[in-house]
Design a protein around this motif. Structure first.
Motif, short mmCIF file in Angstrom:
data_model
loop_
_atom_site.label_atom_id
_atom_site.label_comp_id
_atom_site.label_asym_id
_atom_site.label_seq_id
_atom_site.Cartn_x
_atom_site.Cartn_y
_atom_site.Cartn_z
N THR A 84 0.85 -1.18 0.00
CA THR A 84 0.00 0.00 0.00
C THR A 84 0.89 1.24 0.00
N PHE A 85 0.28 2.37 -0.23
CA PHE A 85 1.04 3.61 -0.35
C PHE A 85 0.57 4.64 0.67
N GLY A 86 0.24 4.21 1.86
CA GLY A 86 -0.14 5.16 2.90
C GLY A 86 -1.52 4.90 3.44
N CYS A 87 -1.69 3.90 4.28
CA CYS A 87 -3.00 3.62 4.87
C CYS A 87 -3.25 4.57 6.04
N PRO A 88 -4.49 5.03 6.20
CA PRO A 88 -4.80 5.90 7.33
C PRO A 88 -4.83 5.11 8.64
N VAL A 89 -4.56 5.80 9.71
CA VAL A 89 -4.69 5.23 11.05
C VAL A 89 -5.63 6.12 11.83
#
Length: 218
Positions: free
Chosen positions: A137-142
């Protein structure tokens, strides 16, 4: 693959330029780089009805015809358009460059057919995905999650496809002992990616790159 490195690859091959002045740069692209870029671009590919009632992004005539063949009980306008496109191409699949514009009715039938043809997974609430099959992935939200409801626990292994085309763990997703989803609240979101800029409209570029890589079947 870090998003910064992917961005550097795109710049190196001139994929961010408005026009491709030297196609040989793309034609001689390293196969590993081509696969990484194509994988990312394909994630962004979603055929949609544009504001002027056209199919967006561009789809080659051969793919239009393949999509036409999958439409069950097409509207007369769709049949007419598909026949007009077919008349542009010979039996070897070589098509002449003559613009044939579909009607709004044909566009509405072609868009879902093209998405199905390309294997596009449309984002929707809790659309399951497998991170091993989907890739990096290229930046999953938390998110900051409150304590789960009594009798529930958070499930960090429940992956969904979000609206940015990443396969990420569902935010604050909790289940009870029977596996039923519990109602939770999601707090402030933050992106783990180092860069805030996202490439959202790269589907057309994916088609351009793959069509220019004549020696690669990605």
């Amino acid at each position: 693959l870090p998003f910064g490195e992917l961005s550097e690859l795109a710049l190196e091959y001139g994929l961010c330029n408005e026009t491709i002045s030297d196609p040989s740069i793309i034609n001689s692209m390293d196969p590993t780089d081509a696969l990484q870029l194509t994988n990312y671009f394909h994630r962004q590919l979603i055929f949609e009805v544009t504001s002027d009632d056209m199919v967006g992004p561009f789809a080659p005539d051969n793919d239009i015809l393949a999509a036409c063949a999958t439409i069950e009980s097409p509207a007369p306008e769709t049949t007419q358009y598909c026949s007009a496109v077919e008349d542009k191409c010979n039996e070897d699949g070589v098509c002449i460059d003559i613009a044939v514009l579909p009607s709004p009715v044909a566009v509405k039938e072609l868009v879902p057919a093209l998405n199905a043809l390309y294997g596009v997974i449309l984002p929707s609430e809790h659309a399951h995905c497998d991170p091993d099959q989907w890739g990096s992935t290229f930046g999953c939200p938390v998110a900051k999650c409150a304590e789960p409801p009594e009798g529930c626990q958070y499930d960090q292994a429940f992956y969904v496809l979000n609206d940015l085309r990443d396969c990420c763990a569902a935010l604050c997703y909790a289940t009870d002992s029977l596996g039923n989803e519990c109602i939770t609240s999601v707090g402030d979101l933050a992106l783990m990616a180092s860069g805030g800029a996202r490439w959202r409209q790269m589907g057309g570029l994916f088609l351009l790159v793959t069509s220019m890589l004549m020696g690669l079947r990605l």
